[in-house]
Design an enzyme around this catalytic site. Structure first.
Site, PDB file in Angstrom:
ATOM      1  CG  ASP A   1      -8.366   2.722  -1.490  1.00 14.41           C
ATOM      2  OD1 ASP A   1      -7.546   2.135  -1.693  1.00 14.41           O
ATOM      3  OD2 ASP A   1      -9.164   2.307  -0.183  1.00 14.41           O
TER       4      ASP A   1
ATOM      5  CG  ASP B   1      -3.132   1.396   7.118  1.00 17.21           C
ATOM      6  OD1 ASP B   1      -2.954   2.472   6.888  1.00 17.21           O
ATOM      7  OD2 ASP B   1      -1.933   0.668   7.389  1.00 17.21           O
TER       8      ASP B   1
ATOM      9  CG  ASP C   1      -2.724   4.770  -2.963  1.00 16.43           C
ATOM     10  OD1 ASP C   1      -1.367   4.648  -2.892  1.00 16.43           O
ATOM     11  OD2 ASP C   1      -3.426   4.086  -2.323  1.00 16.43           O
TER      12      ASP C   1
END
Length: 382
Positions: free
Chosen positions: A170, A359, A208
């Site tokens: 992230d 989120d 990701d």
């Protein structure tokens, strides 16, 4: 995102995600939508852990970063995607595993009188979904993975597992964290693999980690990709029936050629890969993701059997205008999870992100919000 062991055993600080239904239609240009870092932790009585199987000497040549792409065997000895599918026949609908432990399941059990309960239970908690492993607990990861895979095997179903521990995950966002370094990550993956067993399992390898890798300088990016390539090889060496899918972002992020290049560097076109995944935690239309996945696979090359899986957990109303990705209003659950999509080169629609887990805008990242879950569930079709 939770990992539970059978009987009395620690649950991962990875919250289990359980899925729902609906029809996956999105638009928008949200750059990313990541799986939130889980908050749930449970512990229980002691359980002896099986030690991770030691990896044999690595045979592949080092990557440009100096890291060996895979420890355990050469790429030529890895089973191909075609070989791993051989003899299984077409996957039947309903074979996905619904793990009984998750934040939404806990909420349903704890709130029998809540007016929202029936909708949340029927359209989210009753559906199969991915189980996330996002905490660096090397001493327990084998038993926690084994608990999920053993539970699925006992029912003759296919679990979906998400290793989510790559360092710098992230890139400093709401789901930051991960292993201390890539050596620790590699060791954790070895122990993760030791819990897979011998049954069919879907592995969504590090959401990701590839599409968002531009946040890293070139040397660290190459090292990450080498570890991801190694991970795919180790996982399929431990369980030849494991289908390991690599991060393709989504249709409104990197272009197909660019994404295919990144995927190739991370091992997604290799013999041990089952293909790619897209739309994890995002809202893009299913039709857009199908088209995008086929373009990426065409540009990627690799074994003929490579396919794609698409996260349809929250794309029922499409992506919001302006690319908002953090708990946007007006969204809905998407198509029900299935291993029978009817679409060429699309192996599954999965619920990777659990609807109702924030989120980071409608609650702390990874926390369950019943109001958010209800909004998503009642807006979706069943």
């Amino acid at each position: 995102m939770v990992a539970v062991a059978s009987g009395t055993v620690a649950l991962a600080a990875a919250a289990a995600m359980v899925a729902s239904s609906g029809d996956g239609d999105d638009t928008g240009d949200g750059r990313r939508g990541r799986a939130s870092e889980p908050l749930r932790r449970e512990t229980s009585g002691p359980r002896a852990l099986a030690p991770a199987s030691p990896s044999p000497a690595a045979s592949p040549s080092p990557s440009a970063s100096g890291r060996t792409p895979a420890a355990g065997r050469s790429a030529s000895s890895a089973p191909t995607a075609t070989a791993r599918r051989k003899g299984r026949g077409a996957a039947a609908p309903g074979r996905l595993y619904r793990h009984p432990e998750s934040q939404v399941a806990d909420w349903v059990r704890a709130n029998p009188g809540d007016a929202r309960r029936a909708v949340i239970e029927s359209r989210i908690a009753s559906r199969p979904a991915a189980v996330w492993f996002a905490d660096h607990t090397p001493d327990t990861i084998t038993s926690r993975v084994r608990a999920v895979t053993a539970g699925a095997a006992a029912q003759g179903r296919v679990p979906v597992l998400v290793p989510y521990l790559i360092p710098d995950r992230d890139c400093g966002g709401a789901s930051g964290g991960g292993a201390p370094d890539l050596d620790a990550y590699d060791a954790w993956i070895d122990r993760f693999a030791a819990g897979l067993g011998s049954g069919e399992v879907v592995v969504i390898l590090e959401p990701d980690a590839i599409a968002y890798a531009d946040c890293l300088p070139a040397e660290r990016r190459a090292a990450r990709f080498a570890s991801l390539a190694r991970a795919g090889q180790v996982l399929t060496a431990a369980d030849p029936r494991a289908r390991v899918y690599y991060d393709a972002g989504h249709s409104h992020w990197n272009g197909p050629a660019r994404q295919a290049d990144l995927l190739r560097q991370a091992g997604a076109a290799s013999a041990w890969s089952a293909g790619i995944f897209s739309n994890v935690s995002n809202y893009q239309r299913t039709a857009d993701e199908v088209a995008y996945a086929r373009e990426v696979l065409a540009a990627l090359g690799g074994p003929a059997g490579l396919g794609a899986v698409i996260d349809t957990s929250r794309n029922g109303n499409g992506a919001p205008a302006g690319g908002e990705w953090c708990d946007p209003d007006g969204r809905a659950v998407g198509r029900a999870p299935t291993l029978d999509t009817g679409e060429a080169r699309v192996d599954a629609y999965l619920w990777v992100k659990l609807p109702g887990e924030s989120d980071g805008c409608k609650g702390e990242a990874g926390s369950f919000s019943p109001s958010y879950a209800y909004e998503l569930a009642r807006s979706g079709s069943s």
